[in-house]
Write an enzyme that holds these catalytic residues in place. Structure first.
Site, PDB file in Angstrom:
ATOM      1  N   ASP A  11     -30.254 -55.966  19.177  1.00 34.81           N
ATOM      2  CA  ASP A  11     -29.331 -55.033  18.542  1.00 34.81           C
ATOM      3  C   ASP A  11     -28.454 -55.818  17.575  1.00 34.81           C
ATOM      4  O   ASP A  11     -28.319 -57.046  17.689  1.00 34.81           O
ATOM      5  CB  ASP A  11     -28.455 -54.311  19.572  1.00 34.81           C
ATOM      6  CG  ASP A  11     -27.533 -53.275  18.928  1.00 34.81           C
ATOM      7  OD1 ASP A  11     -27.953 -52.628  17.951  1.00 34.81           O
ATOM      8  OD2 ASP A  11     -26.392 -53.118  19.383  1.00 34.81           O
ATOM      9  N   SER A  12     -27.850 -55.114  16.646  1.00 29.74           N
ATOM     10  CA  SER A  12     -26.922 -55.752  15.724  1.00 29.74           C
ATOM     11  C   SER A  12     -25.725 -56.341  16.468  1.00 29.74           C
ATOM     12  O   SER A  12     -25.077 -57.261  15.976  1.00 29.74           O
ATOM     13  CB  SER A  12     -26.443 -54.744  14.683  1.00 29.74           C
ATOM     14  OG  SER A  12     -25.788 -53.654  15.307  1.00 29.74           O
ATOM     15  N   CYS A  74     -31.508 -50.638  18.358  1.00 28.11           N
ATOM     16  CA  CYS A  74     -30.518 -50.386  17.314  1.00 28.11           C
ATOM     17  C   CYS A  74     -31.068 -49.274  16.443  1.00 28.11           C
ATOM     18  O   CYS A  74     -32.156 -49.411  15.873  1.00 28.11           O
ATOM     19  CB  CYS A  74     -30.295 -51.658  16.491  1.00 28.11           C
ATOM     20  SG  CYS A  74     -29.198 -51.452  15.058  1.00 28.11           S
ATOM     21  N   GLU A 159     -17.440 -53.225  19.546  1.00 29.27           N
ATOM     22  CA  GLU A 159     -17.678 -54.669  19.492  1.00 29.27           C
ATOM     23  C   GLU A 159     -16.459 -55.475  19.917  1.00 29.27           C
ATOM     24  O   GLU A 159     -16.580 -56.569  20.467  1.00 29.27           O
ATOM     25  CB  GLU A 159     -18.090 -55.089  18.078  1.00 29.27           C
ATOM     26  CG  GLU A 159     -19.483 -54.678  17.676  1.00 29.27           C
ATOM     27  CD  GLU A 159     -20.557 -55.480  18.392  1.00 29.27           C
ATOM     28  OE1 GLU A 159     -20.382 -56.689  18.566  1.00 29.27           O
ATOM     29  OE2 GLU A 159     -21.567 -54.872  18.798  1.00 29.27           O
ATOM     30  N   CYS A 191     -26.356 -43.929  17.838  1.00 26.62           N
ATOM     31  CA  CYS A 191     -26.162 -45.376  17.755  1.00 26.62           C
ATOM     32  C   CYS A 191     -26.031 -45.879  19.182  1.00 26.62           C
ATOM     33  O   CYS A 191     -25.380 -45.226  20.019  1.00 26.62           O
ATOM     34  CB  CYS A 191     -24.901 -45.708  16.956  1.00 26.62           C
ATOM     35  SG  CYS A 191     -24.417 -47.459  16.982  1.00 26.62           S
ATOM     36  N   HIS A 193     -24.306 -48.138  20.363  1.00 28.79           N
ATOM     37  CA  HIS A 193     -22.921 -48.435  20.728  1.00 28.79           C
ATOM     38  C   HIS A 193     -22.212 -47.208  21.312  1.00 28.79           C
ATOM     39  O   HIS A 193     -21.254 -47.343  22.089  1.00 28.79           O
ATOM     40  CB  HIS A 193     -22.124 -48.899  19.504  1.00 28.79           C
ATOM     41  CG  HIS A 193     -22.429 -50.289  19.051  1.00 28.79           C
ATOM     42  ND1 HIS A 193     -23.580 -50.605  18.371  1.00 28.79           N
ATOM     43  CD2 HIS A 193     -21.728 -51.454  19.164  1.00 28.79           C
ATOM     44  CE1 HIS A 193     -23.570 -51.898  18.073  1.00 28.79           C
ATOM     45  NE2 HIS A 193     -22.465 -52.436  18.549  1.00 28.79           N
TER      46      HIS A 193
END
Length: 274
Positions: A11-12, A74, A159, A191, A193
């Site tokens: 993932d990013s 992602c 993040e 997403c 996240h």
């Protein structure tokens, strides 16, 4: 390719940990290499070419470390990179499987009672063709209206460990209120996240939305792909996770520890270059 090799997850940033949790439940015998490109997160506002390049470098790094396949956990990377990755490594179910994410529009369309589905996405996912493809495939034939909400602020909040902060709630309130007012009863989390924002969504909107993500579905699909390729590891110890980041591991460690439910534990995080 030995089934005993670890499975790569990319993932990013730390959002793919939501997918990793589902993979660990569905594949308890597997070891995992989790790579977060924290030096370059977020991907959403990057150019198409930049997203493809960063994703290709990350997958190559996992391949070089002995991964038997990769789950691109992602949505933005999947939207822009899967075709290119599969051309490089073979079929998505070939000797080095590359498995990606598809926004969970199909189950949201099946579940809606109001006929209105919301999608919370990043700028990159909204710009890519994959989301529009699944809307045309599943929502339009069913006569379901799909509304999108986008924010570039939510990924950085997750993040930095602020998924349940007042700031996160304020952003969600701003972008999701129009969806609520339009009658959406399903909210696709576009997403990886965003499942970590579920508490903040509930705090602001209660049970207005059923939250739908693709983590469990991609875990089931991954199991089927590994089984079909003769790469499923069902016996042995298994269950280990190696956490890799491209940025500062000391900065990433407390966030990863919190998101994987390891409070009080010393999660090992290593820095790698891609």
């Amino acid at each position: 390719m030995s089934p005993d090799r670890p499975l790569g997850v990319f993932d990013s940033g730390v959002g793919g940990l939501s997918v990793l949790a589902e993979l660990r439940r569905a594949l308890p015998g597997e070891d995992f290499l989790y790579l977060a490109d924290t030096a370059h997160v977020p991907y959403g506002a990057r150019t198409d070419e930049d997203i493809r390049d960063l994703t290709a470098r990350a997958v190559a790094a996992l391949h070089a470390r002995g991964a038997k396949g990769v789950v691109v956990a992602c949505n933005t990377a999947s939207a822009f990179s899967l075709t290119h990755l599969r051309e490089r490594y073979g079929s998505g179910e070939g000797p080095f499987p590359v498995i990606g994410l598809v926004p969970a529009v199909k189950p949201a369309v099946a579940a809606t009672r109001s006929g209105v589905v919301g999608v919370l996405a990043t700028p990159g996912t909204l710009r890519g063709s994959l989301l529009q493809d699944v809307i045309r495939q599943w929502a339009e034939p069913a006569g379901v209206r799909v509304l999108t909400a986008v924010s570039a602020d939510l990924v950085p909040l997750v993040e930095s460990g602020r998924a349940e902060s007042d700031e996160a709630r304020a952003v969600l309130r701003e972008v999701l209120t129009p969806l609520r007012d339009a009658g959406a009863d399903q909210l696709v989390l576009g997403c990886t996240h965003y499942p970590f924002l579920a508490g903040s969504v509930r705090a602001e909107f209660g049970e207005t939305f059923a939250l739908v993500d693709s983590g469990a579905a991609v875990a089931r699909h991954t199991r089927n792909v590994l089984c079909g390729a003769g790469l499923l590891r069902e016996g042995g110890a298994g269950g280990s996770v190696t956490y890799l980041v491209t940025g500062d591991p000391e900065r990433a460690r407390p966030v990863i520890t919190t998101l994987v439910g390891g409070a009080g534990q010393n999660t090992q995080v290593m820095q790698v270059s891609t």
